[in-house]
Design a protein around this motif. Structure first.
Motif, PDB file in Angstrom:
ATOM      1  N   ALA A 130      89.264  41.547  12.586  1.00  0.00           N
ATOM      2  CA  ALA A 130      87.887  41.910  12.931  1.00  0.00           C
ATOM      3  C   ALA A 130      87.773  43.398  13.234  1.00  0.00           C
ATOM      4  O   ALA A 130      86.797  44.048  12.847  1.00  0.00           O
ATOM      5  N   ARG A 131      88.778  43.948  13.897  1.00  0.00           N
ATOM      6  CA  ARG A 131      88.731  45.377  14.218  1.00  0.00           C
ATOM      7  C   ARG A 131      88.774  46.243  12.975  1.00  0.00           C
ATOM      8  O   ARG A 131      88.186  47.325  12.931  1.00  0.00           O
ATOM      9  N   SER A 132      89.490  45.771  11.949  1.00  0.00           N
ATOM     10  CA  SER A 132      89.588  46.560  10.716  1.00  0.00           C
ATOM     11  C   SER A 132      88.244  46.688  10.014  1.00  0.00           C
ATOM     12  O   SER A 132      88.060  47.558   9.157  1.00  0.00           O
ATOM     13  N   LEU A 133      87.305  45.821  10.364  1.00  0.00           N
ATOM     14  CA  LEU A 133      85.984  45.836   9.737  1.00  0.00           C
ATOM     15  C   LEU A 133      84.967  46.638  10.540  1.00  0.00           C
ATOM     16  O   LEU A 133      83.804  46.733  10.135  1.00  0.00           O
ATOM     17  N   LEU A 134      85.393  47.203  11.677  1.00  0.00           N
ATOM     18  CA  LEU A 134      84.468  47.967  12.499  1.00  0.00           C
ATOM     19  C   LEU A 134      83.931  49.172  11.733  1.00  0.00           C
ATOM     20  O   LEU A 134      84.686  49.876  11.059  1.00  0.00           O
ATOM     21  N   PRO A 139      92.979  52.373  25.845  1.00  0.00           N
ATOM     22  CA  PRO A 139      94.435  52.352  26.059  1.00  0.00           C
ATOM     23  C   PRO A 139      94.854  52.770  27.463  1.00  0.00           C
ATOM     24  O   PRO A 139      95.755  52.151  28.055  1.00  0.00           O
ATOM     25  N   HIS A 140      94.214  53.814  28.025  1.00  0.00           N
ATOM     26  CA  HIS A 140      94.637  54.260  29.355  1.00  0.00           C
ATOM     27  C   HIS A 140      94.314  53.224  30.425  1.00  0.00           C
ATOM     28  O   HIS A 140      95.025  53.094  31.426  1.00  0.00           O
ATOM     29  N   GLN A 141      93.228  52.442  30.224  1.00  0.00           N
ATOM     30  CA  GLN A 141      92.907  51.365  31.160  1.00  0.00           C
ATOM     31  C   GLN A 141      93.962  50.265  31.096  1.00  0.00           C
ATOM     32  O   GLN A 141      94.393  49.732  32.136  1.00  0.00           O
ATOM     33  N   ILE A 142      94.376  49.914  29.898  1.00  0.00           N
ATOM     34  CA  ILE A 142      95.405  48.881  29.740  1.00  0.00           C
ATOM     35  C   ILE A 142      96.716  49.342  30.361  1.00  0.00           C
ATOM     36  O   ILE A 142      97.397  48.573  31.053  1.00  0.00           O
ATOM     37  N   HIS A 202      91.031  50.522  19.247  1.00  0.00           N
ATOM     38  CA  HIS A 202      91.608  49.173  19.251  1.00  0.00           C
ATOM     39  C   HIS A 202      93.086  49.207  18.842  1.00  0.00           C
ATOM     40  O   HIS A 202      93.915  48.511  19.436  1.00  0.00           O
ATOM     41  N   ARG A 203      93.410  50.010  17.841  1.00  0.00           N
ATOM     42  CA  ARG A 203      94.816  50.092  17.411  1.00  0.00           C
ATOM     43  C   ARG A 203      95.681  50.672  18.519  1.00  0.00           C
ATOM     44  O   ARG A 203      96.787  50.179  18.780  1.00  0.00           O
ATOM     45  N   ALA A 204      95.182  51.715  19.175  1.00  0.00           N
ATOM     46  CA  ALA A 204      95.953  52.341  20.257  1.00  0.00           C
ATOM     47  C   ALA A 204      96.123  51.371  21.434  1.00  0.00           C
ATOM     48  O   ALA A 204      97.187  51.316  22.064  1.00  0.00           O
TER      49      ALA A 204
END
Length: 246
Positions: A179-183, A148-151, A192-194
């Motif tokens: 796909a992220r929910s399956l990590l 998140p901080h990079q984005i 990913h959510r942040a």
């Protein structure tokens, strides 16, 4: 003495570069998927959607920045669309990609006599400082792979680099949320959510539209954002500067 083969046309040369670029992209993806963000370069339909901010401002010379150019799949589309007298800065952090991009600019038949107005920078976009602002920024950076901080740092820098009223285009592959929910790692899922929340906040404040490119592998959403003509709100300047370490 062997006869030389003069049958190769400029079009053949471009096609050869494109094929070689695809293989290089695949090798770099195998080396570090986190920085390439995909298994293949952006397709023509995605490149066309990303470059809409250039077409919408055609009719006058433009100052354009392309970030995360990779092997040049979007660059080739940009080269054909730049109005006469325009300038293009291409920024790419991968040194193997920048070498290919410089070769593309040097040899592309459409740039004969004006390649000096296009520069390739080996750098991270949040560190880029060429002393000018841009009418359009075309971003192919793999935001889904960033913290998140990079984005926040990158998006803040984009807004700083845009002229008031300037346009930004970036894309996100469809289906990544599922796909992220399956990590297996909860930390990865939270990251990913942040990261998505940071992008969603910028879209709420600055987005002017979205289009879906189904003719890409995988399909992708292209977002268009506009820097306010009256300048950035104070809160945006402060958060962007802090995230970038200014």
């Amino acid at each position: 003495m062997h006869a030389t083969d003069d049958s190769t046309t400029p079009h053949d040369h471009v096609l050869g570069q494109r094929a070689a670029g695809g293989w290089m992209f695949l090798l770099e993806a195998a080396r570090d998927m986190r920085t390439t963000g995909a298994l293949a370069p952006s397709g023509r339909a995605l490149a066309h959607a990303l470059t809409e901010p250039v077409r919408s401002q055609a009719g006058r010379p433009l100052s354009v920045l392309e970030a995360g150019a990779g092997t040049g799949s979007v660059t080739r589309s940009l080269i054909h669309q730049l109005p006469t007298g325009s300038r293009l800065d291409i920024v790419e952090a991968n040194p193997r990609f920048t070498g290919r991009l410089r070769d593309l600019v040097r040899t592309h038949p459409h740039l004969a006599g004006r390649s000096e107005r296009i520069r390739v920078h080996e750098a991270y976009v949040e560190e880029l400082d060429v002393g000018r602002r841009y009418d359009a920024i075309i971003s192919a950076l793999p935001f889904a792979n960033f913290d998140p901080h990079q984005i926040e740092a990158i998006m803040g820098r984009y807004l700083e680099l845009l002229r008031p009223g300037g346009l930004l285009a970036y894309f996100a592959y469809r289906g990544t949320r599922r796909a992220r929910s399956l990590l297996p790692s909860r930390n990865q899922a939270r990251r990913h959510r942040a990261a998505e929340e940071v992008l969603a906040d910028y879209r709420r404040r600055y987005a002017t539209g979205r289009s879906t490119v189904w003719a890409n592998l995988p399909p992708a959403d292209v977002w268009h954002l506009r820097r306010p003509a009256g300048g950035l709100p104070a809160a945006s300047r402060t958060s962007a500067g802090a995230a970038a370490g200014w």
